[in-house]
Design a protein around this motif. Structure first.
Motif, PDB file in Angstrom:
ATOM      1  N   GLN A 115       0.818  -1.276  -0.022  1.00  0.00           N
ATOM      2  CA  GLN A 115       0.163   0.104   0.150  1.00  0.00           C
ATOM      3  C   GLN A 115       0.667   1.265  -0.171  1.00  0.00           C
ATOM      4  N   LEU A 116       1.932   0.962   0.258  1.00  0.00           N
ATOM      5  CA  LEU A 116       2.819   2.341   0.351  1.00  0.00           C
ATOM      6  C   LEU A 116       4.363   2.313  -0.477  1.00  0.00           C
TER       7      LEU A 116
ATOM      8  N   TYR B 206       0.227   6.500  -0.207  1.00  0.00           N
ATOM      9  CA  TYR B 206      -0.403   5.072   0.299  1.00  0.00           C
ATOM     10  C   TYR B 206      -1.770   5.227  -0.236  1.00  0.00           C
ATOM     11  N   ARG B 207      -1.819   4.286  -0.727  1.00  0.00           N
ATOM     12  CA  ARG B 207      -3.381   3.375  -1.214  1.00  0.00           C
ATOM     13  C   ARG B 207      -4.360   2.783  -0.402  1.00  0.00           C
ATOM     14  N   PHE B 208      -5.080   2.892   0.129  1.00  0.00           N
ATOM     15  CA  PHE B 208      -6.194   2.432   1.323  1.00  0.00           C
ATOM     16  C   PHE B 208      -7.183   2.192   0.468  1.00  0.00           C
TER      17      PHE B 208
END
Length: 69
Positions: A28-29, A67-69
């Protein structure tokens, strides 16, 4: 490179180096680093006459995190 039309004024040639790196410690980072003008050379991008010369950008460092969430 011609620096002014109708004269023998010329600008010097230049070569710039750029470096970048990316790293994803977890899915995610992502961390990124970029450096423009790596050697911090002086250069001139253009001119309108021998009295008006545009200098190039100095060395520049950019850091980014995504950052992907």
């Amino acid at each position: 490179r011609l620096g002014e039309v109708g004269t023998d004024f010329e600008l010097p040639d230049y070569t710039l180096l750029r470096a970048f790196a990316a790293w994803a410690p977890v899915p995610q980072l992502e961390l990124r680093a970029e450096v423009d003008n790596l050697l911090d050379d002086d250069y001139y991008t253009n001119s309108f006459s021998s009295l008006w010369i545009q200098p190039g950008m100095p060395q520049r460092l950019r850091l980014a995190a995504e950052y992907r969430f």
